[in-house]
Structure formats: C-alpha cells, structure tokens
Scaffold this active site. Structure first.
Site, short mmCIF file in Angstrom:
data_model
loop_
_atom_site.label_atom_id
_atom_site.label_comp_id
_atom_site.label_asym_id
_atom_site.label_seq_id
_atom_site.Cartn_x
_atom_site.Cartn_y
_atom_site.Cartn_z
N LYS A 139 40.26 89.99 32.09
CA LYS A 139 41.71 90.15 31.91
C LYS A 139 42.28 91.06 32.98
O LYS A 139 41.85 92.21 33.13
CB LYS A 139 41.98 90.74 30.52
CG LYS A 139 43.42 91.18 30.30
CD LYS A 139 44.34 90.05 29.86
CE LYS A 139 45.80 90.47 29.82
NZ LYS A 139 46.44 90.29 28.53
N HIS B 199 45.39 85.39 22.07
CA HIS B 199 45.89 86.69 22.57
C HIS B 199 46.35 87.55 21.38
O HIS B 199 47.45 87.39 20.86
CB HIS B 199 47.08 86.45 23.52
CG HIS B 199 47.54 87.68 24.22
ND1 HIS B 199 47.92 87.69 25.54
CD2 HIS B 199 47.70 88.96 23.81
CE1 HIS B 199 48.29 88.90 25.90
NE2 HIS B 199 48.17 89.70 24.85
N HIS C 291 46.18 91.79 19.85
CA HIS C 291 45.78 93.19 20.02
C HIS C 291 45.26 93.72 18.69
O HIS C 291 46.06 93.99 17.79
CB HIS C 291 46.94 94.03 20.54
CG HIS C 291 47.36 93.61 21.91
ND1 HIS C 291 46.80 94.16 23.04
CD2 HIS C 291 48.22 92.65 22.33
CE1 HIS C 291 47.32 93.57 24.11
NE2 HIS C 291 48.18 92.64 23.70
N ASP D 124 50.22 87.27 21.07
CA ASP D 124 50.41 88.62 21.60
C ASP D 124 50.87 89.57 20.49
O ASP D 124 51.69 90.45 20.72
CB ASP D 124 51.41 88.63 22.77
CG ASP D 124 51.33 89.93 23.56
OD1 ASP D 124 50.40 90.71 23.34
OD2 ASP D 124 52.23 90.15 24.40
N HIS E 263 48.03 89.15 32.61
CA HIS E 263 49.36 89.64 32.25
C HIS E 263 50.17 89.57 33.54
O HIS E 263 50.06 90.44 34.39
CB HIS E 263 49.29 91.08 31.71
CG HIS E 263 50.63 91.59 31.28
ND1 HIS E 263 50.90 91.98 29.99
CD2 HIS E 263 51.79 91.73 31.97
CE1 HIS E 263 52.19 92.35 29.91
NE2 HIS E 263 52.74 92.22 31.10
N HIS F 267 51.35 84.85 27.66
CA HIS F 267 52.71 85.05 27.18
C HIS F 267 53.74 84.68 28.25
O HIS F 267 54.56 85.51 28.67
CB HIS F 267 52.95 86.48 26.67
CG HIS F 267 52.28 87.58 27.44
ND1 HIS F 267 52.48 87.76 28.78
CD2 HIS F 267 51.41 88.54 27.06
CE1 HIS F 267 51.76 88.80 29.19
NE2 HIS F 267 51.11 89.28 28.16
ZN LIG Z 1 49.28 91.47 25.06
#
Ligand SMILES: [Zn+2]
Length: 344
Positions: free
Chosen positions: A99, A14, A16, A247, A136, A174
């Site tokens: 996702k 995970h 970004h 994350d 999420h 997460h």
């Molecule tokens: Zn994230």
C-alpha cells in the site's frame, strides 16, 4: 417489486480496523456482511513486516463473529522496507500487496513515501510476483487545492507508474473524481474501489455556510455532483473495473475535532452494504450489485470468488446515531436516516 436479493457474500477491499477496543468493534461490523476484508496497515505501529502482518491478521480474525472471516493485510510501503522480508511475505501470501501512502495524505501517513521514485524497486517486485499495488492516490502539496489532489497524483505520479510497470496490477483506492474514474477506465491492469459516501455526498455536505460537518470529512474529500454521478455510473454500469472498498475509518466521536484540526474518516460499517444496495436500486442497477460487491474484486486480486451467499431484504432500517460499545463511541455514517434494505 423486488422483495429480497440473494448475492454471493461480498468482500470489502478497504477497511481500517484500527487497534485495541476499536478493532473489536470494526471487526464485529465488517464480518457481519463480508467474507474477506483488506485491513489497512496505517495502524499506529505501521505494518511493514511479515511478523506484524501475521499477528495483525490473527488478532482481527480471532475477534470475528463469523467462522470463515478472513483479513488480508497489505504492507505499508516505506523507503526503508526490508526487501527480503517483503518478497518472502508476498511469495507466501502473508501480504496481499503493497500500500502506497504519499506523505501526509491521510491518517498516519506522515511516514508515507515522499519521493515515489525511490520505491520503484518495490513496484518491480510487486509486478514480478503478480501482486497488487494499492494506492491512496492524492498528492498533498502546499499549492495544490484539496479538491485537486487526486488529479495531481494521477498526472504527476500514477501516469508514470502505469507506463513504467505495464504488468503491475494497481488499485486506485476510494476513487473520488470523474478524472479518476476516466483514468481507471482508460488504462489496463488498473481497477478502482468506490466508497458509499463518495456516491452520496458532495462538498456541500461537508463545507457549507462557513460551517464544517466533521462527520463527513474524509480523505479524499468528497467533490462535485458531476464526480458523484460519474462514480455512480462506474459502480453500477461500467461494471468490470470497480468494486467495494468502504474505507470505513472510525475515530472516537470525541476525537473527531481536536485543537481546531479535523480527523479524516467516515464510519460506514454498520450499514455499508445496505447503502450500496440502495444506491444500485436508485440507479436501476440492482442486477449489477453482485458483480461490484462480490465478483470484480476477487477477479482482480486473483482470488477465488466466495461460495457462500447473503440475502438483502427489502426492509426499513434506521441507522443509529452512534456505534457504542464499552469505551467506544463512534458517529455512524448516515446516522438517523432510513435505508430500504437490510441484511437478514
Ligand atoms: Zn483508507
């Protein structure tokens, strides 16, 4: 005394990567310690098609500093997805999964899914293709306390998804609460990723004495000591269903607070593996680090375990205040603090 540890090269499930200049910076730091990373599809142009996934993957990999670095791209699920293209992309390993962002859960999730039942047909395809649903897991509604969003999502949505699609492999990303850890542990075909910051911070580190520390603000927000301890136990000892997902989510330092609104996200890529190592050491569980960093993830995703290695040295490292390159200036997580491990 432990002096160094050699582990199978990790994967980060995970990250970004963002776009443009920021993408180059994130790629540099993520390819430093990982063989593979899942690149989140909530870019400013959401990644919803096979063509977009192919070009985003190429863009990241061409910026990597390590030869065999691989970016894995999940599809950003929406109610208006092109189902044929989505199925084609799953069958050809262009998408690593789908996702799910519930509406307004985090950055660029205003286009997320409002009524999750409307995409149950997509879950059916994921289940049939033996692919992964990445979630999420927060329900963002006016009357739900920010600290309870994960619990509400589990109770009102995830429970039902789990019961409807029994063979669907789900990653609760997460995981941030004891409630989330318990849910993952007590259900089949579900795994969880855990960030370093959720094992290091509690809400006092974010909200204290009417002050907010914007650099510790992330989604899901960090919670209580009991949650932190439960996440540490899950990562270090309940060691089959949990794996790395940092994350790591940078914002320009100057943009972190704008017009009284905070951008959620913590950038830990420059020291993420070192932080995980120090947490496992604190828990007397260093011998379990490799399972968490390099084995549980590929096993759950049905991918090969990496065959190259990496060494962590017992060596002091002070995390720089910022990551600065060109026009990019991002506040580092754990800035100015000492870690006793360093990747050689
Ligand atoms: Zn994230």
């Amino acid at each position: 005394m432990t002096t160094d540890i050699k582990i199978i090269k990790p994967d980060d499930w995970h990250v970004h990567f963002r776009e443009d200049e920021m993408l180059k910076v994130v790629t540099k730091y993520s390819s430093r310690v990982n063989r593979r990373c899942i690149a989140m599809p909530n870019t400013s142009n959401l990644i919803t098609s096979s063509d977009q996934a192919v070009s985003y993957k190429k863009l990241i990999e061409s910026n990597s500093h390590s030869k065999n670095f691989e970016a894995l791209i999940p599809c950003y699920l929406t109610e208006s997805l092109n189902i044929d293209d989505f199925t084609y992309a799953l069958q050809n390993n262009i998408f690593v999964g789908g996702k799910l962002y519930p509406t307004n859960a985090t950055t660029n999730s205003q286009h997320g899914v409002n009524d999750i039942k409307k995409i149950y047909n997509i879950f059916e395809i994921l289940e049939k293709e033996n692919s992964i649903l990445l979630i999420h897991g927060e329900l963002n509604r006016n009357n739900i306390d920010i600290f309870d969003r994960e619990k509400y999502f589990i109770d009102e949505e995830l429970f039902q998804i789990r019961n409807t699609f029994k063979d669907l492999k789900i990653v609760l990303e997460h995981v941030s609460s004891e409630y989330g850890v318990d849910f993952v542990n007590s259900n089949n075909n579900i795994a969880g990723t855990i960030t370093p910051h959720h094992m290091l911070l509690t809400k006092d580190d974010v909200f204290k004495d009417k002050q907010i520390n914007p650099h510790h603000y992330c989604m899901p927000v960090v919670k209580n000591e009991s949650d932190l301890l439960s996440l540490r136990r899950a990562a270090c000892f309940e060691n089959n269903k949990f794996f790395i997902g940092t994350d790591s989510a940078p914002h320009q330092a100057k943009d972190k607070i704008q017009h009284d609104s905070l951008k959620a996200g913590i950038f830990s890529s420059p020291c993420s593996l070192e932080l995980y190592a120090s947490i496992f050491e604190e828990e007397n569980a260093l011998e379990n680090l490799e399972k968490f960093s390099s084995i549980n993830g590929p096993k759950f995703y049905g991918l090969d375990i990496n065959n190259d290695f990496l060494t962590l040295n017992k060596e002091e490292m002070i995390v720089p205040e910022y990551t600065e390159e060109g026009n990019i200036k991002v506040k580092n997580f754990f800035a100015g603090k000492k870690i006793d491990w360093k990747v050689s």
